[in-house]
Design a protein around this motif. Structure first.
Motif, PDB file in Angstrom:
ATOM      1  N   ALA A  98       0.810  -1.222   0.000  1.00 28.82           N
ATOM      2  CA  ALA A  98       0.000   0.000   0.000  1.00 28.82           C
ATOM      3  C   ALA A  98       0.841   1.270   0.000  1.00 28.82           C
ATOM      4  N   ASN A  99       2.044   1.201   0.571  1.00 29.19           N
ATOM      5  CA  ASN A  99       2.895   2.390   0.669  1.00 29.19           C
ATOM      6  C   ASN A  99       3.976   2.441  -0.404  1.00 29.19           C
ATOM      7  N   LEU A 100       3.858   1.555  -1.398  1.00 34.27           N
ATOM      8  CA  LEU A 100       4.869   1.483  -2.454  1.00 34.27           C
ATOM      9  C   LEU A 100       4.262   1.849  -3.804  1.00 34.27           C
ATOM     10  N   PRO A 101       5.054   2.413  -4.716  1.00 34.85           N
ATOM     11  CA  PRO A 101       4.536   2.800  -6.041  1.00 34.85           C
ATOM     12  C   PRO A 101       4.517   1.621  -7.012  1.00 34.85           C
ATOM     13  N   LEU A 102       3.908   0.512  -6.577  1.00 33.64           N
ATOM     14  CA  LEU A 102       3.846  -0.686  -7.410  1.00 33.64           C
ATOM     15  C   LEU A 102       2.389  -1.006  -7.731  1.00 33.64           C
ATOM     16  N   LYS A 103       2.144  -1.443  -8.963  1.00 35.40           N
ATOM     17  CA  LYS A 103       0.792  -1.788  -9.392  1.00 35.40           C
ATOM     18  C   LYS A 103       0.657  -3.305  -9.519  1.00 35.40           C
ATOM     19  N   SER A 104      -0.472  -3.824  -9.051  1.00 41.41           N
ATOM     20  CA  SER A 104      -0.736  -5.266  -9.161  1.00 41.41           C
ATOM     21  C   SER A 104      -2.133  -5.480  -9.721  1.00 41.41           C
ATOM     22  N   MET A 105      -2.362  -6.677 -10.228  1.00 42.63           N
ATOM     23  CA  MET A 105      -3.704  -7.050 -10.683  1.00 42.63           C
ATOM     24  C   MET A 105      -3.872  -8.550 -10.575  1.00 42.63           C
ATOM     25  N   VAL A 106      -5.132  -8.992 -10.538  1.00 41.03           N
ATOM     26  CA  VAL A 106      -5.445 -10.413 -10.509  1.00 41.03           C
ATOM     27  C   VAL A 106      -6.117 -10.778 -11.819  1.00 41.03           C
ATOM     28  N   MET A 107      -5.837 -11.978 -12.307  1.00 41.45           N
ATOM     29  CA  MET A 107      -6.336 -12.409 -13.605  1.00 41.45           C
ATOM     30  C   MET A 107      -6.798 -13.855 -13.522  1.00 41.45           C
ATOM     31  N   PHE A 108      -8.074 -14.090 -13.828  1.00 38.30           N
ATOM     32  CA  PHE A 108      -8.578 -15.464 -13.886  1.00 38.30           C
ATOM     33  C   PHE A 108      -9.756 -15.530 -14.842  1.00 38.30           C
ATOM     34  N   GLY A 109     -10.158 -16.757 -15.172  1.00 45.27           N
ATOM     35  CA  GLY A 109     -11.262 -16.952 -16.089  1.00 45.27           C
ATOM     36  C   GLY A 109     -12.605 -16.811 -15.401  1.00 45.27           C
ATOM     37  N   GLY A 110     -13.669 -16.966 -16.180  1.00 50.93           N
ATOM     38  CA  GLY A 110     -15.007 -16.869 -15.620  1.00 50.93           C
ATOM     39  C   GLY A 110     -15.543 -15.452 -15.579  1.00 50.93           C
ATOM     40  N   VAL A 111     -14.707 -14.491 -15.954  1.00 49.58           N
ATOM     41  CA  VAL A 111     -15.123 -13.084 -16.022  1.00 49.58           C
ATOM     42  C   VAL A 111     -14.662 -12.524 -17.360  1.00 49.58           C
ATOM     43  N   GLY A 112     -15.141 -11.323 -17.702  1.00 46.48           N
ATOM     44  CA  GLY A 112     -14.794 -10.716 -18.980  1.00 46.48           C
ATOM     45  C   GLY A 112     -13.297 -10.471 -19.121  1.00 46.48           C
ATOM     46  N   ILE A 113     -12.793 -10.650 -20.337  1.00 49.82           N
ATOM     47  CA  ILE A 113     -11.359 -10.484 -20.569  1.00 49.82           C
ATOM     48  C   ILE A 113     -10.994  -9.045 -20.905  1.00 49.82           C
ATOM     49  N   ASN A 114     -11.942  -8.248 -21.405  1.00 47.78           N
ATOM     50  CA  ASN A 114     -11.629  -6.889 -21.840  1.00 47.78           C
ATOM     51  C   ASN A 114     -11.139  -5.979 -20.714  1.00 47.78           C
ATOM     52  N   PRO A 115     -11.763  -5.993 -19.523  1.00 47.23           N
ATOM     53  CA  PRO A 115     -11.218  -5.172 -18.431  1.00 47.23           C
ATOM     54  C   PRO A 115      -9.788  -5.575 -18.061  1.00 47.23           C
ATOM     55  N   GLN A 116      -9.472  -6.853 -18.194  1.00 46.36           N
ATOM     56  CA  GLN A 116      -8.113  -7.307 -17.910  1.00 46.36           C
ATOM     57  C   GLN A 116      -7.142  -6.764 -18.955  1.00 46.36           C
ATOM     58  N   ILE A 117      -7.562  -6.763 -20.200  1.00 45.01           N
ATOM     59  CA  ILE A 117      -6.719  -6.215 -21.264  1.00 45.01           C
ATOM     60  C   ILE A 117      -6.450  -4.732 -21.016  1.00 45.01           C
ATOM     61  N   ALA A 118      -7.489  -4.001 -20.608  1.00 39.23           N
ATOM     62  CA  ALA A 118      -7.328  -2.575 -20.334  1.00 39.23           C
ATOM     63  C   ALA A 118      -6.355  -2.341 -19.181  1.00 39.23           C
ATOM     64  N   ALA A 119      -6.453  -3.162 -18.148  1.00 41.41           N
ATOM     65  CA  ALA A 119      -5.558  -3.018 -16.996  1.00 41.41           C
ATOM     66  C   ALA A 119      -4.113  -3.315 -17.392  1.00 41.41           C
ATOM     67  N   LEU A 120      -3.916  -4.321 -18.220  1.00 41.26           N
ATOM     68  CA  LEU A 120      -2.565  -4.649 -18.679  1.00 41.26           C
ATOM     69  C   LEU A 120      -1.971  -3.502 -19.496  1.00 41.26           C
ATOM     70  N   ARG A 121      -2.783  -2.847 -20.296  1.00 41.49           N
ATOM     71  CA  ARG A 121      -2.299  -1.732 -21.105  1.00 41.49           C
ATOM     72  C   ARG A 121      -1.846  -0.564 -20.237  1.00 41.49           C
ATOM     73  N   ARG A 122      -2.511  -0.390 -19.080  1.00 37.66           N
ATOM     74  CA  ARG A 122      -2.126   0.696 -18.175  1.00 37.66           C
ATOM     75  C   ARG A 122      -0.816   0.398 -17.453  1.00 37.66           C
ATOM     76  N   GLY A 123      -0.413  -0.865 -17.437  1.00 36.39           N
ATOM     77  CA  GLY A 123       0.849  -1.245 -16.822  1.00 36.39           C
ATOM     78  C   GLY A 123       0.676  -1.936 -15.487  1.00 36.39           C
ATOM     79  N   VAL A 124       1.404  -3.033 -15.296  1.00 34.44           N
ATOM     80  CA  VAL A 124       1.316  -3.833 -14.076  1.00 34.44           C
ATOM     81  C   VAL A 124       2.719  -4.274 -13.683  1.00 34.44           C
ATOM     82  N   ASP A 125       3.039  -4.152 -12.393  1.00 39.46           N
ATOM     83  CA  ASP A 125       4.320  -4.646 -11.886  1.00 39.46           C
ATOM     84  C   ASP A 125       4.220  -6.109 -11.443  1.00 39.46           C
ATOM     85  N   ILE A 126       3.127  -6.431 -10.757  1.00 36.87           N
ATOM     86  CA  ILE A 126       2.943  -7.768 -10.179  1.00 36.87           C
ATOM     87  C   ILE A 126       1.610  -8.328 -10.653  1.00 36.87           C
ATOM     88  N   LEU A 127       1.653  -9.517 -11.255  1.00 39.50           N
ATOM     89  CA  LEU A 127       0.439 -10.163 -11.751  1.00 39.50           C
ATOM     90  C   LEU A 127       0.212 -11.470 -11.018  1.00 39.50           C
TER      91      LEU A 127
END
Length: 430
Positions: A98-127
């Motif tokens: 929370a106190n670090l300038p690092l971005k993370s996201m979670v990725m799994f099936g069963g949900v739409g893929i487009n929001p995940q694509i958008a998040a990846l385009r914005r940049g992710v440090d930890i997946l």
């Protein structure tokens, strides 16, 4: 030992302290220095030992020590076998980062893929990802894995059980050859050791506790009962003892659904969680169970791998698992963080061999109690256990389930957020 002695940055220590923790668990105390040193790691850790923080904290530290310039690029990849576990691991990353300038996201099936694509385009440090959906992105060329510095295989034993070995190998082929590898598993079977041999380079080995040990604070009881009377006995036990929160295990998805419906008809708030449920339905059921709106949660072994609940008082084996080690994982859902728990198994004549396998693994017999009015009929003969496969076929894709007879239990085959008021000696649930 104190967290401040592990070489973690003040920003991370502050986030840890905000959760009320000061003392690392054994697996954290062993794993964190190894990861910080840059070495590959092979760690044996049971559920509930705090293993998630054992890799999330040092990964955050390593990435923060090398500040990036420009947009985030994927530097750490954490693979998990289930959606629920992926979500909890990524929550841990966000909490402690929370106190670090690092971005993370979670990725799994069963949900739409487009929001995940958008998040990846914005940049992710930890997946944090499940293998199937990660490969979907790789196939669509919506993810770049060329800059991954750290790879984590979490609950590697369960990923192999679920048939993800081919997906894992496909992912490995997409990663840079030079990287740090961390493998966490509840058991070190021959299959796990073979995977580690091809993945890890001169790894450091750590083990948090004796393999397959059952939680010492869990009282274990077996209730012998006829197979057709299990559902009635479960309702009787819940009502008689006024159990407030119960996690019930079945072998199959359809069995979980049928039992949840039976409990609902008996006036008990219940729901089932398994791989055939939509992600929204699984999240809703788990949330309701955690906050007390849902009295009973019926789960299969695979779906339950992401369930981590502080001070869960009761676990019920409505059906014994075919693999003895899974019994240890099941009852390990209770008796955590210094709180006592109770594990009850409803055992019919068909399951006597499975019970013997479990007792042999534990090195002791489990207390037997006959509930009045539910004495087993000695004239009933054992029948082959019919079940449907809960595991997807090779590659993680679910196939059409077909009934099959249970095979003898095989040796060598076997995920959290602290609640308010929970004991804080060590991060047991991370």
């Amino acid at each position: 030992m104190h967290f401040s002695q592990l070489g973690l940055a003040p920003e991370i220590l502050s986030a840890v302290a905000a959760q009320g923790y000061t003392t690392p668990t054994p697996i954290q105390g062993q794993a964190i220095p190894v990861v910080l040193s840059g070495r590959d790691l092979m760690a044996c850790a049971q559920t509930g030992t705090g293993k998630t923080a054992g890799f999330t904290l040092p990964i955050l530290q390593l990435l923060a020590n090398k500040p990036r310039s420009g947009a985030p690029r994927l530097r750490a990849l954490i693979l998990t076998p289930t959606r629920e576990l992926a979500a909890q691991v990524e929550e841990s990353v966000r909490t402690y980062g929370a106190n670090l300038p690092l971005k993370s996201m979670v990725m799994f099936g069963g949900v739409g893929i487009n929001p995940q694509i958008a998040a990846l385009r914005r940049g992710v440090d930890i997946l944090v990802a499940t293998p199937g959906r990660l490969l979907d992105h790789a196939q669509q060329k919506t993810i770049d894995l060329s800059s991954v510095e750290i790879l984590v295989l979490d609950e590697a034993d369960r990923m192999l059980d679920m048939g993800f070995i081919h997906d894992i190998r496909r992912v490995l082929a997409l990663l840079p050859k030079k990287r740090q590898n961390l493998l966490f598993s509840a058991t070190f079977s021959d299959e796990i050791r073979a995977l580690a041999a091809g993945l890890l380079h001169e790894p450091h080995y750590v083990e948090a506790e004796r393999r397959n040990s059952a939680a010492e604070l869990v009282r274990q009881t077996v209730f012998p009962v006829d197979r057709e009377r299990k559902r009635d006995l479960l309702v009787e036990l819940i009502r008689t003892h006024q159990w407030p929160q119960v996690l019930v295990f079945t072998r199959t998805k359809w069995g979980a659904n049928a039992l949840a419906e039976k409990l609902q008809k008996a006036g008990i708030e219940a729901d089932a969680i398994h791989g055939n449920k939509s992600q929204n339905a699984r999240t809703r059921a788990l949330s309701g169970f955690k906050d007390g709106r849902l009295h009973v949660l019926v789960a299969t072994d695979i779906a339950a791998r992401g369930i981590d609940i502080d001070e869960l008082p009761h676990v019920v084996n409505f059906e014994l698992p075919n693999v003895a080690e899974d019994y240890v994982h099941r009852i390990g859902r209770t008796g955590r963080a210094g709180s006592p728990g109770e594990a009850v198994s409803l055992v019919c004549v068909d399951e006597h061999k499975l019970l013997r396998d479990i007792e042999r693994l534990l090195g002791r017999s489990i207390e037997k109690q006959v509930h009045p009015g539910y004495e087993p009929d000695p004239h009933i003969r054992p029948e082959p256990i019919q079940m449907r496969s809960n595991a997807p076929r090779s590659g993680g894709r679910a196939g059409s389930p077909k009934p099959r007879a249970a095979q003898p239990a095989a040796r060598g085959k076997p995920p959290s957020r602290p609640a308010a008021g929970a004991p804080r000696s060590g991060m047991r649930h991370r």
